[in-house]
Design a protein around this motif. Sequence first.
Motif, PDB file in Angstrom:
ATOM      1  N   GLU A 109       0.848  -1.196   0.000  1.00 46.51           N
ATOM      2  CA  GLU A 109       0.000   0.000   0.000  1.00 46.51           C
ATOM      3  C   GLU A 109       0.889   1.253   0.000  1.00 46.51           C
ATOM      4  O   GLU A 109       0.680   2.191  -0.755  1.00 46.51           O
ATOM      5  CB  GLU A 109      -0.870  -0.051   1.264  1.00 46.51           C
ATOM      6  N   VAL A 166       4.120   1.402  -0.837  1.00 47.28           N
ATOM      7  CA  VAL A 166       4.951   1.448  -2.053  1.00 47.28           C
ATOM      8  C   VAL A 166       4.148   2.058  -3.196  1.00 47.28           C
ATOM      9  O   VAL A 166       4.646   2.875  -3.963  1.00 47.28           O
ATOM     10  CB  VAL A 166       5.444   0.033  -2.447  1.00 47.28           C
ATOM     11  N   GLU A 167       2.883   1.672  -3.266  1.00 53.07           N
ATOM     12  CA  GLU A 167       2.029   2.163  -4.333  1.00 53.07           C
ATOM     13  C   GLU A 167       1.841   3.678  -4.256  1.00 53.07           C
ATOM     14  O   GLU A 167       1.774   4.355  -5.276  1.00 53.07           O
ATOM     15  CB  GLU A 167       0.674   1.456  -4.249  1.00 53.07           C
ATOM     16  N   ASN A 168       1.766   4.224  -3.049  1.00 54.05           N
ATOM     17  CA  ASN A 168       1.629   5.675  -2.869  1.00 54.05           C
ATOM     18  C   ASN A 168       2.964   6.402  -2.973  1.00 54.05           C
ATOM     19  O   ASN A 168       3.014   7.603  -2.828  1.00 54.05           O
ATOM     20  CB  ASN A 168       1.088   5.997  -1.473  1.00 54.05           C
ATOM     21  N   GLU A 169       4.035   5.636  -3.136  1.00 55.69           N
ATOM     22  CA  GLU A 169       5.394   6.176  -3.065  1.00 55.69           C
ATOM     23  C   GLU A 169       5.639   6.895  -1.741  1.00 55.69           C
ATOM     24  O   GLU A 169       6.308   7.921  -1.681  1.00 55.69           O
ATOM     25  CB  GLU A 169       5.711   7.072  -4.279  1.00 55.69           C
ATOM     26  N   GLU A 170       5.061   6.342  -0.681  1.00 58.57           N
ATOM     27  CA  GLU A 170       5.308   6.885   0.645  1.00 58.57           C
ATOM     28  C   GLU A 170       6.699   6.499   1.121  1.00 58.57           C
ATOM     29  O   GLU A 170       7.247   7.103   2.022  1.00 58.57           O
ATOM     30  CB  GLU A 170       4.289   6.334   1.655  1.00 58.57           C
ATOM     31  N   SER A 182      -4.786   9.930   0.449  1.00 59.92           N
ATOM     32  CA  SER A 182      -4.343   9.270  -0.783  1.00 59.92           C
ATOM     33  C   SER A 182      -4.709   7.782  -0.783  1.00 59.92           C
ATOM     34  O   SER A 182      -5.099   7.244  -1.808  1.00 59.92           O
ATOM     35  CB  SER A 182      -2.851   9.476  -1.059  1.00 59.92           C
ATOM     36  N   SER A 183      -4.619   7.151   0.381  1.00 58.50           N
ATOM     37  CA  SER A 183      -5.014   5.740   0.445  1.00 58.50           C
ATOM     38  C   SER A 183      -6.509   5.564   0.183  1.00 58.50           C
ATOM     39  O   SER A 183      -6.924   4.640  -0.514  1.00 58.50           O
ATOM     40  CB  SER A 183      -4.670   5.148   1.809  1.00 58.50           C
ATOM     41  N   LYS A 234      -7.234   6.152  -3.443  1.00 60.61           N
ATOM     42  CA  LYS A 234      -6.754   4.995  -4.209  1.00 60.61           C
ATOM     43  C   LYS A 234      -7.784   3.861  -4.205  1.00 60.61           C
ATOM     44  O   LYS A 234      -8.082   3.289  -5.245  1.00 60.61           O
ATOM     45  CB  LYS A 234      -5.430   4.501  -3.615  1.00 60.61           C
ATOM     46  N   LYS A 259      -9.615   2.353  -7.576  1.00 60.37           N
ATOM     47  CA  LYS A 259      -9.529   0.934  -7.942  1.00 60.37           C
ATOM     48  C   LYS A 259     -10.930   0.358  -8.148  1.00 60.37           C
ATOM     49  O   LYS A 259     -11.160  -0.408  -9.068  1.00 60.37           O
ATOM     50  CB  LYS A 259      -8.814   0.141  -6.850  1.00 60.37           C
ATOM     51  N   ARG A 271      -2.077   5.285 -10.015  1.00 60.29           N
ATOM     52  CA  ARG A 271      -0.822   5.461  -9.290  1.00 60.29           C
ATOM     53  C   ARG A 271      -0.331   6.899  -9.371  1.00 60.29           C
ATOM     54  O   ARG A 271       0.098   7.474  -8.378  1.00 60.29           O
ATOM     55  CB  ARG A 271       0.221   4.501  -9.857  1.00 60.29           C
ATOM     56  N   VAL A 301      -2.433   9.104  -7.125  1.00 58.12           N
ATOM     57  CA  VAL A 301      -2.201   8.846  -5.712  1.00 58.12           C
ATOM     58  C   VAL A 301      -0.830   9.367  -5.270  1.00 58.12           C
ATOM     59  O   VAL A 301      -0.700   9.944  -4.193  1.00 58.12           O
ATOM     60  CB  VAL A 301      -2.366   7.331  -5.438  1.00 58.12           C
ATOM     61  N   VAL A 302       0.161   9.193  -6.131  1.00 57.41           N
ATOM     62  CA  VAL A 302       1.504   9.672  -5.802  1.00 57.41           C
ATOM     63  C   VAL A 302       1.496  11.198  -5.650  1.00 57.41           C
ATOM     64  O   VAL A 302       2.029  11.751  -4.690  1.00 57.41           O
ATOM     65  CB  VAL A 302       2.523   9.220  -6.875  1.00 57.41           C
ATOM     66  N   TYR A 352      -0.399  12.202  -2.498  1.00 57.00           N
ATOM     67  CA  TYR A 352       0.377  11.953  -1.280  1.00 57.00           C
ATOM     68  C   TYR A 352       1.400  13.070  -1.057  1.00 57.00           C
ATOM     69  O   TYR A 352       1.539  13.604   0.051  1.00 57.00           O
ATOM     70  CB  TYR A 352       1.061  10.578  -1.342  1.00 57.00           C
ATOM     71  N   GLU A 353       2.107  13.433  -2.118  1.00 56.99           N
ATOM     72  CA  GLU A 353       3.092  14.520  -2.022  1.00 56.99           C
ATOM     73  C   GLU A 353       2.425  15.803  -1.539  1.00 56.99           C
ATOM     74  O   GLU A 353       2.933  16.496  -0.659  1.00 56.99           O
ATOM     75  CB  GLU A 353       3.743  14.788  -3.389  1.00 56.99           C
ATOM     76  N   PHE A 359      11.104  13.718   5.571  1.00 52.15           N
ATOM     77  CA  PHE A 359      10.377  14.511   4.583  1.00 52.15           C
ATOM     78  C   PHE A 359      11.222  15.738   4.225  1.00 52.15           C
ATOM     79  O   PHE A 359      12.309  15.916   4.753  1.00 52.15           O
ATOM     80  CB  PHE A 359       9.028  14.960   5.150  1.00 52.15           C
TER      81      PHE A 359
END
Lengths: 451, 140
Positions: free
Chosen positions: A282, A284-288, B20-21, B24, B28, B38, B41-42, B45-46, B103
Amino acid sequence: MTKSFFYHALKINEETCIGCSHCMNACPTEAIRVWNGKAIIDDDQCVDCGECERVCPVNAIYVEDDSFDDIFNFKYRIALFPSVFIGQFPEDVKASQVYSVMRHIGFTHVYEVERAVEILNSSIIKYQANSDIELPIISSFCPAIIRLIQVKYPSLVDNVLKLSTPSDIAAMFYKQKLIDEGISEDEIGIFYITPCAAKIAAVRSPVGEEKSIVDGVINLNNLHNRVYSEIKKGNVDNSIIPEPTELYDFELMWSFTRGEASRVKGRTLAIDGMKNVMEFLEMVENEEVSGIDYLECRACKEGCAGGILNNENRFLIVERLQKRVERNNQKKGKVVLSGIEKYSEYLVNNMQLGEVVPRSMMMLDSDMETAMQKMKEAQKIEVRLPGIDCGACGAPSCRALSEDIVKGNATQSHCVFVQKVLMSRGEINMETAFAIIDKIWGDKIVKGSKK
Amino acid sequence: MMKLDYKIEGGDFTNAGHASSEVKKVLKKLNVDPKITRRVVVSLYEAEVNVVAHAYRGEIFVEISTNKIIIKLVDEGPGIHNVDQAMEEGYSTASEEVRQMGFGAGMGLANINKNTDELNIYSEVNKGTTVEMITYLDKN
């Protein structure tokens, strides 16, 4: 619903299943429902991890393997077993006795899978040097994890290592070696002894290759019982002198947690256990998380020592293999070579895996517009459900029930709380409520004669 | 069309990544292409981490339709003095404390830019920042 195109090795024996829902609550992909008093596995969601089998109180979940007698369809019968197999036997049983009995019961050749690890290991390191690969590389070792990625983390399919597993490489090696000795290919039957269900599924419907090189899969637990009783009966033929080719330490430990991660380059992590792996993928998918080069993921805790078809406790298996490593170190220099190095070019050329295709099964509908409508509906339903995930509806959570409802597989009255509301409004009567419970849990539960 | 919204607290790194989770999971279930999911979500998240690291509080508004996904993050915070500079890779005003948490490497906005089809930033110093990220679904 589309037809399932994946074979599953985990099956439910309807005769013994008591519909107790333990498996439903243990399933990490929410693939199980209870209906008519029996557990049902959804083929599209199941990844063959075997968590359900571990919790079943009546052993109603079984693994569909090949019959042992299938080996006799071949003139040359090769047993290919993982190192955990030897770890099943008590200390006083020697590896040579196991080899001898394996011959006695019908195999013509007995080989260990891990002999192919060294060549795979060096290929992985070469693969890592490739600059245009997605990082982190996710190990292709555990077949349950590959299926998990296809179903739940489809955006990570390109991260999967595109190299074969030790068992397949070992099978290629031994098959080619026998062919070179003048044996015809169709007379050779290679049988893999499996500690898990996922491997059976991987052989019957392979990912990244057309057809598996292995001809059959035999349940490790059954074979252990067969071999151990022969040893107990004293049926060890000492005239058969096995030729065990000793393995390198890291080869023996490869299938355990960190076995692989400790042998590849860069920043590596080893994650075992389905829930742990899911939590991490989970992220890895978010690039956390970033800066990880290689991920070793195993569905079972302690890696293959935790496979559901092992007979022995996982920690004792690891301990036995560690002792074997120590013994090997004492007799350094006496290693019998398997000759695999002569085949390294052939194996390196044939261990490439094809594409791992996503088969996302989480969607509510293949059409986005419809899926959105269904999701809105499901959300409306979910707020009316109690949110305690009691499982009395035959689904693992309130959210799962709300999605089952919009997919047309359940109704709101399956929820015992909603039933009360409906009864108080006079919309259904007590009899209907009982009938619904019977439909889900079978007619024994209300009569109080469940067991 | 579907709307989702989430609140973010400044300094709450434990929950950075929650939105973001959740988004996601939704994408899906809506059968959005995994590669696009992806990217969305990436970048979300940023952007979430940016609000947690720099602002006092914020809110995320997500609008999903069949042809595009619009995500807007509106925060109350110090604002960005020079947006162009903030877009450069490696540029960061994150505090030492934030950096120690892993971070603040200064890749945030650059990474978002790379992963979205359209990025709009409106910022007012000492008031706050609005980041709008648009991803199109029907290009091929």
